[in-house]
Design an enzyme around this catalytic site. Structure first.
Site, short mmCIF file in Angstrom:
data_model
loop_
_atom_site.label_atom_id
_atom_site.label_comp_id
_atom_site.label_asym_id
_atom_site.label_seq_id
_atom_site.Cartn_x
_atom_site.Cartn_y
_atom_site.Cartn_z
CG ASP A 1 -1.87 -1.19 1.22
OD1 ASP A 1 -2.20 -1.68 0.13
OD2 ASP A 1 -2.23 -1.66 2.32
CE LYS B 1 2.39 -2.32 -4.33
NZ LYS B 1 2.08 -1.97 -2.94
CD GLN C 1 0.85 -8.86 -2.68
OE1 GLN C 1 1.53 -9.53 -3.44
NE2 GLN C 1 -0.38 -8.54 -2.96
N GLY D 1 -4.44 -4.28 -3.85
CA GLY D 1 -5.46 -3.27 -4.12
C GLY D 1 -4.71 -2.01 -4.50
#
Ligand code: GDP
Ligand code: IMO
Ligand code: MG
Length: 421
Positions: free
Chosen positions: A12, A15, A221, A39
């Site tokens: 998070d 990216k 990730q 996400g």
């Protein structure tokens, strides 16, 4: 030539926004690992979109997007995401390719993820419950089904046999939810996937490279969640680091040019596991609020803390980071004082290395404190206009990491990125 954009913390880092920003400079954007646990948030025409499976280059008409073999693909999430992308007027059939060696996440993988987490009780990983661990286990255990298998007339038989294996495991874990309820939409989504360009990803990408095309590999990730080098066992099940690009796409290491590491100006983590600089106090709450730190995939509140330079230097080393992007710098705008962790103190001894075990003994972060800039930086466009306190904050990071922050992100928008060099 391949450049890589990847996260240096626990995910998070922003990216998605950074990939979307750089995408116009590349011919192809490729995801090389992870799956719907990711996400990635971007803003298209000021509208928020969260991508889980599709590379973040999809909104740029000229770029080819490849889901690489190292990814685990959930057909149901994928289909839903294609519909979202279509609502922005994007013809996903035209520029989205899937490697045939990509493993498929089955409904029973999701159930197994849940069952495994329940069975761990307080020791649970805090997984996103998307079936990531079980799908990668079937890959390394040599059981999984791959996207290319969809074209095999015996697919259904292979599916049934794997499902039966999974059911035995689920029974062993006393998991009682009915998985068959998820199967209808799973098979519908598989049908939907058949119409895509399913390619031999390794030949596809190498041919593009030999034509001189530029590829941007998009990490999911973060490095501290890497299955080998992260805070094991509180990690994900793939290699999130730059080495994962080679196995996750089928490319040789000499093609890799820049490794662009993304870090927040502070630090967050979602799920369980060690987090030495975590602030379980009012300052942590302020960071969460100012940074809207709630998971893009699960909605869970993210744990917040100061930037951890010990972990960042480790991540730079493992990835061979050549450039840094610092995101969410604006989140610190209102803080009077800012801190950075420069050492860990463990059992009275100071160290600048990430230890093998991070939970057996308490890790006390040794902090250096800086003046905050107390100024709204969200509309600043050039490096010279940044507050002096912020320049000091960043130059300390540059010198500690021996890699320069080359870009500073000062808001979630596409145009909120300041180039330093
Ligand atoms: P990713 O998984 O690394 O792509 O990051 P996420 O999308 O999960 O989380 C990053 C969040 O921060 C998203 O909501 C972004 O819109 C937002 N974001 C990205 N860059 C910035 C920034 O520079 N400032 C602020 N305030 N928000 C940002
Ligand atoms: P992006 O790409 C943040 C975390 C989970 C959990 C651990 C294992 O958006 O940065 P998994 O579902 O992979 O088995 O969960 O890893 N995790 C993430 N945390 N961002 C992510 O992705 C993550 N993907 C997995 O919270 O702690
Ligand atoms: Mg995310």
């Amino acid at each position: 030539m391949i450049d890589v954009i990847l996260g240096l913390q626990w995910g998070d880092e922003g990216k998605g926004k950074i990939v979307d920003y750089f995408a116009p400079r590349y011919d192809m954007i490729a995801r090389f690992q992870g799956g719907p646990n990711a996400g990635h948030t971007l803003y298209v025409n000021d509208k928020k979109v969260v991508l889980h499976q599709i590379p973040s280059g999809i909104f740029h008409e000229q770029s080819i997007n490849l889901i690489g073999n190292g990814v685990v693909l959930d057909p149901v999430t994928f289909k839903k995401e294609c519909e979202t992308v279509k609502s922005f007027g994007i013809d996903y059939y035209r520029n989205l390719y899937i490697a045939q060696r990509t493993h498929i996440i089955l409904p029973t993988h999701r159930a197994l993820d849940k069952a495994s987490e329940i069975s761990k009780g307080n020791e649970k990983i805090g997984s996103t419950l998307k079936g990531i661990g079980p799908a990668y286990m079937d890959k390394t255990g040599r059981n999984g089904l791959r996207v290319g298998d969809l074209l095999d007339k015996n697919f259904k038989a292979h599916y049934t046999s794997l499902r039966q294996k999974h059911q035995k495991l689920l029974d062993g874990l006393h998991f009682e939810e009915d998985v068959s309820a998820m199967e209808e939409e799973f098979f519908e989504a598989l049908e939907f996937m058949r119409d895509f360009k399913i390619v031999a990803g390794e030949y596809f990408i190498n041919e593009k490279l030999s034509q001189g095309k530029k590829v941007l590999a998009e990490g999911a990730q973060g490095s501290m969640l890497d299955v080998d080098f992260g805070t094991f066992p509180f990690v994900t099940s793939s290699n999130t680091i730059s080495a994962g690009v080679c196995t996750g796409l089928g490319v040789a290491p000499q093609h890799i040019r820049e490794v662009i590491g993304v870090t927040k100006a502070y630090c967050t983590r979602v799920g369980g596991g060690p987090f030495p600089t975590e602030l379980e106090n009012e300052t942590g709450d302020r960071l969460r609020k100012a940074g809207s730190e709630f998971g893009a995939t699960t909605g869970r509140p993210r744990r917040c803390g100061w930037i951890d330079l010990v972990a960042l230097r480790y991540a730079c080393m493992i990835n061979g980071v050549t450039k840094l992007v610092m995101t969410k710098a604006d989140v610190l705008d209102d803080f009077e004082k800012l801190s950075m962790c420069t050492k860990y103190r463990i059992a009275g001894l100071e160290s600048e290395e990430v230890p093998f075990q991070m939970l057996q003994q308490p890790i006390e972060p040794v902090l250096s404190t800086f003046e905050g800039w107390k100024k709204d930086i969200t509309t600043i466009k050039d490096i010279h206009s940044l507050p002096e306190e912020m320049k000091t904050y960043i130059s300390f990071i540059d010198s500690y990491l021996k890699v320069n922050v080359s870009y500073i992100s000062n808001g979630p928008g596409r145009d909120q990125l300041i180039e330093k060099q």
